[in-house]
Design a protein around this motif. Structure first.
Motif, PDB file in Angstrom:
ATOM      1  N   ALA A 137       0.828  -1.214   0.000  1.00  0.00           N
ATOM      2  CA  ALA A 137       0.000   0.000   0.000  1.00  0.00           C
ATOM      3  C   ALA A 137       0.857   1.255   0.000  1.00  0.00           C
ATOM      4  O   ALA A 137       0.454   2.304  -0.526  1.00  0.00           O
ATOM      5  N   LEU A 138       2.055   1.184   0.595  1.00  0.00           N
ATOM      6  CA  LEU A 138       2.938   2.343   0.750  1.00  0.00           C
ATOM      7  C   LEU A 138       4.018   2.408  -0.324  1.00  0.00           C
ATOM      8  O   LEU A 138       4.842   3.329  -0.311  1.00  0.00           O
ATOM      9  N   LEU A 139       4.039   1.451  -1.225  1.00  0.00           N
ATOM     10  CA  LEU A 139       5.127   1.294  -2.186  1.00  0.00           C
ATOM     11  C   LEU A 139       5.435   2.607  -2.913  1.00  0.00           C
ATOM     12  O   LEU A 139       4.550   3.239  -3.490  1.00  0.00           O
ATOM     13  N   GLY A 140       6.696   3.003  -2.862  1.00  0.00           N
ATOM     14  CA  GLY A 140       7.148   4.162  -3.608  1.00  0.00           C
ATOM     15  C   GLY A 140       7.010   5.485  -2.892  1.00  0.00           C
ATOM     16  O   GLY A 140       7.501   6.507  -3.392  1.00  0.00           O
ATOM     17  N   LYS A 141       6.369   5.507  -1.732  1.00  0.00           N
ATOM     18  CA  LYS A 141       6.055   6.777  -1.075  1.00  0.00           C
ATOM     19  C   LYS A 141       6.748   6.952   0.274  1.00  0.00           C
ATOM     20  O   LYS A 141       6.535   7.962   0.938  1.00  0.00           O
ATOM     21  N   CYS A 142       7.549   5.965   0.691  1.00  0.00           N
ATOM     22  CA  CYS A 142       8.193   6.025   2.005  1.00  0.00           C
ATOM     23  C   CYS A 142       9.682   5.736   1.889  1.00  0.00           C
ATOM     24  O   CYS A 142      10.129   5.016   0.986  1.00  0.00           O
ATOM     25  N   SER A 143      10.439   6.266   2.827  1.00  0.00           N
ATOM     26  CA  SER A 143      11.871   6.004   2.894  1.00  0.00           C
ATOM     27  C   SER A 143      12.126   4.650   3.557  1.00  0.00           C
ATOM     28  O   SER A 143      11.240   4.110   4.243  1.00  0.00           O
ATOM     29  N   PRO A 144      13.333   4.100   3.403  1.00  0.00           N
ATOM     30  CA  PRO A 144      13.649   2.849   4.111  1.00  0.00           C
ATOM     31  C   PRO A 144      13.490   2.979   5.623  1.00  0.00           C
ATOM     32  O   PRO A 144      13.053   2.035   6.281  1.00  0.00           O
ATOM     33  N   GLY A 145      13.840   4.142   6.166  1.00  0.00           N
ATOM     34  CA  GLY A 145      13.684   4.347   7.607  1.00  0.00           C
ATOM     35  C   GLY A 145      12.241   4.241   8.038  1.00  0.00           C
ATOM     36  O   GLY A 145      11.923   3.597   9.050  1.00  0.00           O
ATOM     37  N   GLN A 146      11.340   4.868   7.293  1.00  0.00           N
ATOM     38  CA  GLN A 146       9.914   4.780   7.613  1.00  0.00           C
ATOM     39  C   GLN A 146       9.427   3.337   7.538  1.00  0.00           C
ATOM     40  O   GLN A 146       8.644   2.885   8.380  1.00  0.00           O
ATOM     41  N   LEU A 147       9.889   2.611   6.535  1.00  0.00           N
ATOM     42  CA  LEU A 147       9.440   1.229   6.351  1.00  0.00           C
ATOM     43  C   LEU A 147       9.951   0.323   7.471  1.00  0.00           C
ATOM     44  O   LEU A 147       9.245  -0.592   7.912  1.00  0.00           O
ATOM     45  N   LEU A 148      11.167   0.563   7.934  1.00  0.00           N
ATOM     46  CA  LEU A 148      11.688  -0.227   9.050  1.00  0.00           C
ATOM     47  C   LEU A 148      10.884   0.046  10.323  1.00  0.00           C
ATOM     48  O   LEU A 148      10.593  -0.875  11.096  1.00  0.00           O
ATOM     49  N   VAL A 149      10.520   1.310  10.531  1.00  0.00           N
ATOM     50  CA  VAL A 149       9.695   1.657  11.693  1.00  0.00           C
ATOM     51  C   VAL A 149       8.346   0.946  11.607  1.00  0.00           C
ATOM     52  O   VAL A 149       7.848   0.380  12.594  1.00  0.00           O
ATOM     53  N   MET A 150       7.725   0.969  10.425  1.00  0.00           N
ATOM     54  CA  MET A 150       6.450   0.275  10.243  1.00  0.00           C
ATOM     55  C   MET A 150       6.591  -1.212  10.567  1.00  0.00           C
ATOM     56  O   MET A 150       5.734  -1.808  11.232  1.00  0.00           O
ATOM     57  N   THR A 151       7.694  -1.816  10.108  1.00  0.00           N
ATOM     58  CA  THR A 151       7.904  -3.250  10.317  1.00  0.00           C
ATOM     59  C   THR A 151       8.021  -3.579  11.802  1.00  0.00           C
ATOM     60  O   THR A 151       7.442  -4.560  12.280  1.00  0.00           O
ATOM     61  N   VAL A 152       8.761  -2.762  12.534  1.00  0.00           N
ATOM     62  CA  VAL A 152       8.926  -3.005  13.982  1.00  0.00           C
ATOM     63  C   VAL A 152       7.569  -2.973  14.679  1.00  0.00           C
ATOM     64  O   VAL A 152       7.251  -3.846  15.502  1.00  0.00           O
TER      65      VAL A 152
END
Length: 453
Positions: A137-152
């Motif tokens: 859903a977030l593909l292409g719109k977030c930085s790796p840092g944001q994605l790691l935070v989401m994963t945690v």
């Protein structure tokens, strides 16, 4: 990006190593001392080790996570490195953190440790699948840092919801229509709504495929389609339940595929097929039969569910996605609402109906195998109500959790990409130069680069 990603990756991994050292141990089928005690005391043979029953399914699920999901998201013409690469990164983090969270919630051993084996690996992959659905859903719109935070956060919220459904409500959801697909879809959709970008039109020209990117995405779709019977049946009871789940998923996917091709052509003014529909909606049958797969759905019933899922998903891509974007401000890059969200709700509803109709005449002695509480503690109708309640709890948990995590991800500290640099690998990867590729793209403005630094 220069320091943020290294610090996040390295600190997270060191923390996980410490937590594993403190809490994680091998289970009885993995630890040599315990395994040979089982062999000596119970006459257990090597071929009875859980590894030989579960590992083939684990292999299939693992391929789905890293190859299927990864390549399915390569359809964006300038985001291929990030689609596969960030999928790889998030999955590697999620499976470790999920092992801990699921272990803490689903039962520590008498020694206060988490005892892991092959089934722990499968369950960690299931949690990872939910994370990757949200990533879509977030593909292409977030930085790796944001994605790691989401994963945690998501790999922590997922086991809590899973625990409530499977251990407290005692529902059945072996293929994860609710716990994996519905949760992951609406968790991600809620986050993308919180992170809404009013100026995303500056990058919309990149939010489309080219011929070869769609072909790569189709490879991912085929891998998912092939291995979905293993995904749904991986942790079901050995014997007829596992066999039945694989069979129901197999025929549901087949019926879904024909429905998808038919509706895709029907809604096109020239009768042509849309590759987005084929890549995604053809998989909806696997999602929709996840909850009821081990139930007595019957082959024709599973085909009916798959047929409906294919129609709903294709129509969602054609008509509903533009409405979500323009009216509700939900920018769903991969269309997870159509592939995982609506089919997941359908799967939860089908599971509730199938459970409420369960009888000893139909299941025989296998009724207790599928529904351990039916007969002694619950009626079939009550089990059906609990199944429906599980769907409601999942939706509530996904929406509330998504709002919380969305606002955490919205903090500028995580370095979100500027609106002009969405859907492109350029801010994050060393890229090869080619005359028709990234060499033509405008460079990032100095002030925008400083925001991502």
């Amino acid at each position: 990006m220069r320091l943020r990603l290294p610090l996040l990756c390295l600190s997270l991994q060191v923390t996980l190593i410490i937590l594993f050292a403190l809490f994680v141990r091998y289970d009885a089928h993995t630890d040599p001392r315990q395994w040979f005690q089982l062999k000596k005391q119970n006459g257990t043979r090597d071929w009875e080790n859980e590894f030989y029953f579960r590992y083939p399914s684990f292999q299939d699920v693992h391929v789905m996570i890293f190859v299927g999901f990864g390549f399915l998201m390569t359809f964006l013409k300038k985001y291929g490195y990030s689609s596969v690469g960030f999928n790889f990164l998030l999955a590697a983090l999620s499976l470790q953190w999920a092992t801990l969270m699921q272990g803490w919630l689903h039962g520590l051993g008498p020694d206060g440790k988490i005892h892991i084996g092959i089934e722990s690996m499968i369950n960690a992959d299931f949690c990872t699948g939910s994370v990757l659905i949200s990533f879509g859903a977030l593909l292409g719109k977030c930085s790796p840092g944001q994605l790691l935070v989401m994963t945690v956060f998501e790999a922590a919220f997922f086991p809590i919801n899973e625990y409530i459904l499977l251990s407290v409500l005692q529902i059945k959801d072996a293929g994860g229509s609710m716990t994996i697909h519905t949760f992951g879809a609406y968790f991600g959709l809620t986050i993308t709504r919180v992170l809404h970008r009013p100026q995303l039109d500056k990058s919309r020209h990149l939010e489309r495929p080219v011929y070869h990117s769609d072909l790569f995405a189709m490879i991912g779709a085929i891998y998912l389609w092939m291995f979905w019977p293993s995904f749904n049946s991986a942790v079901t009871s050995l014997g007829s339940a596992q066999h039945r789940t694989a069979l129901n998923t197999y025929y549901s996917l087949a019926a879904c595929t024909l429905a998808t091709f038919g509706v895709s052509s029907l809604v096109n003014g020239e009768g042509k097929l849309d590759m987005v529909h084929i890549q995604n909606a053809a998989l909806a049958g696997g999602v929709a039969v996840g909850t009821a797969g081990e139930m007595m759905l019957t082959p024709s019933g599973s085909m009916t569910v798959g047929f409906l899922a294919g129609i709903i998903s294709t129509l969602g891509f054609r008509y509903l996605s533009p409405i979500l974007d323009s009216k509700l401000k939900i920018q769903d890059t991969c269309g997870v609402h159509n592939l995982h969200g609506m089919p997941g709700i359908l799967g939860g509803a089908v599971g509730a109906i199938a459970a409420s109709l369960a009888t000893a005449e139909v299941y025989g002695d296998g009724l207790q195998d599928v529904f351990p509480l039916v007969g002694d503690q619950r009626t079939a109708q009550r089990q059906g109500l609990f199944q429906a309640l599980g769907l409601v709890v999942t939706l509530a948990f996904a929406l509330i959790g998504g709002v919380i995590v969305g606002f955490v991800m919205k903090l500028p500290f995580w370095g979100p990409p500027p609106d002009t640099q969405c859907f492109t690998d350029q801010p994050y990867w060393e890229l090869p130069e080619d005359e028709n590729g990234y060499g033509e793209m405008a460079s990032v403005k100095v002030e925008e680069a400083e925001k991502m630094a």
